[in-house]
Design a protein around this motif. Structure first.
Motif, short mmCIF file in Angstrom:
data_model
loop_
_atom_site.label_atom_id
_atom_site.label_comp_id
_atom_site.label_asym_id
_atom_site.label_seq_id
_atom_site.Cartn_x
_atom_site.Cartn_y
_atom_site.Cartn_z
N VAL A 1 -10.31 5.75 5.33
CA VAL A 1 -9.58 4.69 4.63
C VAL A 1 -10.09 4.55 3.19
CG1 VAL A 1 -9.17 2.20 4.55
CG2 VAL A 1 -8.93 3.42 6.70
N ASP A 2 -11.41 4.61 3.02
CA ASP A 2 -11.98 4.53 1.66
C ASP A 2 -11.52 5.70 0.80
OD1 ASP A 2 -13.29 2.19 2.31
OD2 ASP A 2 -15.23 3.16 2.67
N ARG A 3 -11.50 6.89 1.37
CA ARG A 3 -11.07 8.08 0.62
C ARG A 3 -9.59 7.97 0.24
NH1 ARG A 3 -11.36 11.48 -3.10
NH2 ARG A 3 -10.66 13.58 -2.66
N LYS A 4 -8.76 7.51 1.18
CA LYS A 4 -7.35 7.33 0.88
C LYS A 4 -7.14 6.30 -0.23
CE LYS A 4 -5.25 8.50 5.35
NZ LYS A 4 -4.48 7.92 6.48
N SER A 5 -7.90 5.22 -0.18
CA SER A 5 -7.80 4.19 -1.22
C SER A 5 -8.20 4.75 -2.58
CB SER A 5 -8.66 2.99 -0.86
OG SER A 5 -8.18 2.36 0.30
N GLU A 6 -9.22 5.57 -2.59
CA GLU A 6 -9.67 6.21 -3.83
C GLU A 6 -8.58 7.14 -4.39
OE1 GLU A 6 -12.87 9.70 -4.78
OE2 GLU A 6 -13.61 8.03 -3.57
N ILE A 7 -7.95 7.91 -3.53
CA ILE A 7 -6.88 8.81 -3.94
C ILE A 7 -5.69 8.01 -4.46
CG2 ILE A 7 -5.16 10.48 -3.11
CD1 ILE A 7 -7.39 11.55 -1.24
N GLU B 1 6.34 1.72 -7.27
CA GLU B 1 5.65 0.48 -6.91
C GLU B 1 5.82 0.17 -5.42
OE1 GLU B 1 6.69 -2.59 -9.71
OE2 GLU B 1 6.01 -1.36 -11.39
N ASN B 2 6.99 0.45 -4.86
CA ASN B 2 7.19 0.24 -3.43
C ASN B 2 6.32 1.19 -2.61
OD1 ASN B 2 9.03 -1.79 -3.89
ND2 ASN B 2 10.81 -0.48 -3.68
N MET B 3 6.22 2.44 -3.07
CA MET B 3 5.38 3.41 -2.37
C MET B 3 3.91 2.97 -2.41
SD MET B 3 4.61 7.43 -3.26
CE MET B 3 4.00 6.96 -4.86
N PHE B 4 3.45 2.53 -3.58
CA PHE B 4 2.06 2.09 -3.69
C PHE B 4 1.80 0.88 -2.79
CE2 PHE B 4 2.14 3.85 -8.27
CZ PHE B 4 1.78 5.10 -7.84
N ALA B 5 2.72 -0.07 -2.78
CA ALA B 5 2.56 -1.27 -1.95
C ALA B 5 2.54 -0.91 -0.47
CB ALA B 5 3.67 -2.28 -2.25
N TYR B 6 3.42 0.02 -0.07
CA TYR B 6 3.47 0.45 1.34
C TYR B 6 2.14 1.10 1.74
CZ TYR B 6 4.56 3.14 5.48
OH TYR B 6 4.51 3.69 6.74
N LEU B 7 1.63 1.98 0.89
CA LEU B 7 0.37 2.67 1.21
C LEU B 7 -0.79 1.68 1.29
CD1 LEU B 7 0.78 5.92 -0.91
CD2 LEU B 7 0.87 5.71 1.58
N GLU B 8 -0.85 0.73 0.36
CA GLU B 8 -1.91 -0.26 0.39
C GLU B 8 -1.85 -1.09 1.67
OE1 GLU B 8 -1.15 -2.29 -3.28
OE2 GLU B 8 -2.52 -1.00 -4.42
N LYS B 9 -0.65 -1.46 2.09
CA LYS B 9 -0.48 -2.23 3.32
C LYS B 9 -0.89 -1.39 4.53
CE LYS B 9 3.02 -5.01 5.68
NZ LYS B 9 4.42 -5.43 5.68
N ASP B 10 -0.53 -0.12 4.53
CA ASP B 10 -0.89 0.78 5.62
C ASP B 10 -2.41 0.95 5.70
OD1 ASP B 10 -0.09 2.62 7.74
OD2 ASP B 10 -0.85 4.20 6.41
N PHE B 11 -3.06 1.10 4.55
CA PHE B 11 -4.51 1.24 4.54
C PHE B 11 -5.18 -0.03 5.07
CE2 PHE B 11 -4.20 4.29 0.66
CZ PHE B 11 -3.64 5.26 1.47
N GLN B 12 -4.63 -1.18 4.70
CA GLN B 12 -5.18 -2.45 5.17
C GLN B 12 -5.03 -2.57 6.68
OE1 GLN B 12 -6.98 -4.67 3.29
NE2 GLN B 12 -7.46 -5.45 5.30
N LYS B 13 -3.89 -2.13 7.22
CA LYS B 13 -3.69 -2.16 8.68
C LYS B 13 -4.73 -1.27 9.37
CE LYS B 13 1.28 -2.99 8.96
NZ LYS B 13 2.58 -2.39 9.34
#
Length: 184
Positions: free
Chosen positions: A62-68, A144-156
């Motif tokens: 999750v940390d690596r994905k957030s960094e990417i 922006e929608n893609m970024f928001a979706y990915l951030e929400k997915d990482f948080q889940k």
């Protein structure tokens, strides 16, 4: 059990694994995993190593994905938004240059014979510029929608991993309480 209690209080799966590796009711598998047998009946075995790996490796992913994702956002800002602004500024500078020095652009009218060049001189250029910003719905919204979706997915994913950690810690709390009730 005292050691388990200290580890649970520290809220660290890694410490729990290390402490339980030293306890008497442990079993090691061929792959090196630590299986801890429940003290109440001895029939339940928990693969603590696997649970700890899920948490530790999962959080690292999750940390690596957030960094990417952060790098992608920076690249998007530089490659699209900033570049569009830079291109607009370059166009405005060229427009201003054309309006202030129209003679430099005489060649745009075509080739004339030397005697007609005296009559057909470019004296003035007036540019009516209207540079629109990047459209939100047609361009920015997709990113922006893609970024928001990915951030929400990482948080889940992070929430799920934290739930796994909490469940394991609760398991040890219950095991400790059972052991204390039985006088172990």
């Amino acid at each position: 059990m005292e050691l388990i209690g200290k580890s649970v209080d520290a809220h660290s799966l890694k410490l729990i694994v290390e402490v339980l590796g030293k306890s008497n009711n442990r079993v090691y598998t061929k792959s090196g995993d630590v299986l801890v047998a429940g003290t109440s009946c001895g029939k339940i075995k928990v693969n603590l190593s696997s649970a700890a790996r899920i948490y530790v490796n999962g959080m690292a992913i999750v940390d690596r994905k957030s960094e990417i994702l952060s790098k992608l956002k920076t690249m998007y800002q530089n490659a699209y938004l900033d570049d569009y602004e830079n291109r607009q500024q370059n166009l405005i500078r060229k427009f201003n240059d054309m309006e202030s020095s129209p003679g430099k652009f005489q060649y745009l009218l075509g080739k004339f014979s030397p005697d007609t060049q005296l009559f057909y001189q470019l004296k003035r250029i007036s540019i009516q510029e209207q540079l629109n910003p990047l459209p939100y719905n047609g361009f920015k919204a997709a990113f922006e929608n893609m970024f928001a979706y990915l951030e929400k997915d990482f948080q889940k994913s992070e929430d799920l991993l934290e739930q796994i950690q909490e469940v394991i810690e609760k398991l040890f709390d219950k095991d400790k309480a059972l052991a204390e009730n039985m006088g172990i």
